[in-house]
Design an enzyme around this catalytic site. Sequence first.
Site, PDB file in Angstrom:
ATOM      1  N   ARG A  89       0.836  -1.200   0.000  1.00 15.41           N
ATOM      2  CA  ARG A  89       0.000   0.000   0.000  1.00 15.41           C
ATOM      3  C   ARG A  89       0.872   1.252   0.000  1.00 15.41           C
ATOM      4  NH1 ARG A  89      -2.152  -3.954   3.223  1.00 15.41           N
ATOM      5  NH2 ARG A  89      -4.297  -4.584   2.785  1.00 15.41           N
ATOM      6  N   ASP A 149      -9.241  -4.927   8.346  1.00 10.88           N
ATOM      7  CA  ASP A 149      -8.274  -5.885   8.898  1.00 10.88           C
ATOM      8  C   ASP A 149      -8.870  -6.559  10.145  1.00 10.88           C
ATOM      9  OD1 ASP A 149      -5.420  -4.279   7.742  1.00 10.88           O
ATOM     10  OD2 ASP A 149      -7.328  -3.231   7.977  1.00 10.88           O
ATOM     11  N   ARG A 152     -11.288  -9.123   9.174  1.00 10.71           N
ATOM     12  CA  ARG A 152     -10.574 -10.317   8.713  1.00 10.71           C
ATOM     13  C   ARG A 152     -10.088 -11.129   9.915  1.00 10.71           C
ATOM     14  NH1 ARG A 152      -7.409  -6.928   3.982  1.00 10.71           N
ATOM     15  NH2 ARG A 152      -8.877  -7.417   2.313  1.00 10.71           N
ATOM     16  N   HIS A 176      -3.044   0.529   8.380  1.00  9.91           N
ATOM     17  CA  HIS A 176      -3.773  -0.433   7.539  1.00  9.91           C
ATOM     18  C   HIS A 176      -2.745  -0.942   6.535  1.00  9.91           C
ATOM     19  CE1 HIS A 176      -6.446  -2.340   4.747  1.00  9.91           C
ATOM     20  NE2 HIS A 176      -6.187  -1.452   3.795  1.00  9.91           N
TER      21      HIS A 176
END
Length: 317
Positions: A89, A149, A152, A176
Amino acid sequence: MKKANKISILGAGNVGATIAYTLTLEGLASEIVLVDINKDKAKGEALDIIQCTALCPSVNIYSGEYSDLEGSDIVIVTLGCARKPGQSRIDLAQGNVNIIKSVMPQAVKYAPNAIYVAVSNPVDIITYTILKTTGLPENHVFGSGTLLDSARLREIIGTHLDVNPKHIHAYVLGEHGDSSMVPWSLTSIGGIPMNVYIDSIRKNKADLTSIDHDMTVETVHKAGGEIIKLKGATFYAIAVAATTICRTILHDADSVLPLSGMLHGEYGYSDVCLSVPFVLNRDGLVNSVTPPLSDEEMKKFSASADMLKDTLSQITI
Ligand SMILES: NC(=O)c1ccc[n+]([C@@H]2O[C@H](COP(=O)([O-])OP(=O)(O)OC[C@H]3O[C@@H](n4cnc5c(N)ncnc54)[C@H](O)[C@@H]3O)[C@@H](O)[C@H]2O)c1
């Protein structure tokens, strides 16, 4: 009195369009605007979604210009580049920061009172950029952060323990991204500390193994990249995360969610955006929550915050 809810979405790509679709199915907004540099894409997505409205809650959804943001309660920022297989990212940082800097003045001109929810990556850096370049109030600018996240993580724990993830409280905090961390000491199942829960269940289920912390964190870190490798992009789970944020705001729900906001001394950090638990309601981010972390957890949180600070020092905002 204003009763209708208007949500504008900047970027009608995979993520923006799926958020529009998810919002439509839930009936959260009476008006949804899609804005994209690719006008045909935004128009096509709006037309495709509006054709479900005979069969789901009614909404006026259309593609438009920045001037159409006027009156928005929420503006969701999804535009920019997405990760390609193998990219992190952070690799997207300067490019997406430049795009954000170029579009935000137009957005804020027409929707100065909206709550801005950053989704574009790297979301912590993008959130910081929006705050620094617009002068919007800090409670009105935050990122989806580690809400995805954390979802998840809860799914992984739920699958391992055979428990509905809704009854698992667990956070991923920090960036993140690849440096995020899990404060395991805060993880609970049905209000019971996770280790106590596992010990108790073992009385009847002797083969139940403990959660492997390192392997679980690694799975969370790799989750997005794995999906990108398989199908090119991630958009369903983040769309539901964004919809959860919109529902919390519009229902004034006072939910505690891990979101990326500006820190002011939380865990010793300031002038950086990253995820800690925040109370979210109709006024936006109203309070951060900083439960004590163990020494080992604090070390991992610091490593994540330091990494973000270092990234901020290397890019031009
Ligand atoms: N925060 C999260 O948890 C999360 C999850 C998934 C994806 N993302 C991020 O969301 C972003 C969007 O992902 P995607 O898969 O939808 O990408 P995408 O390429 O499908 O869509 C991006 C859209 O932005 C538009 N765009 C680019 N520059 C623009 C500009 N200057 N003005 C207006 N529109 C512009 C493009 O035309 C495109 O339609 C990426 O940065 C991605 O990494 C974040």
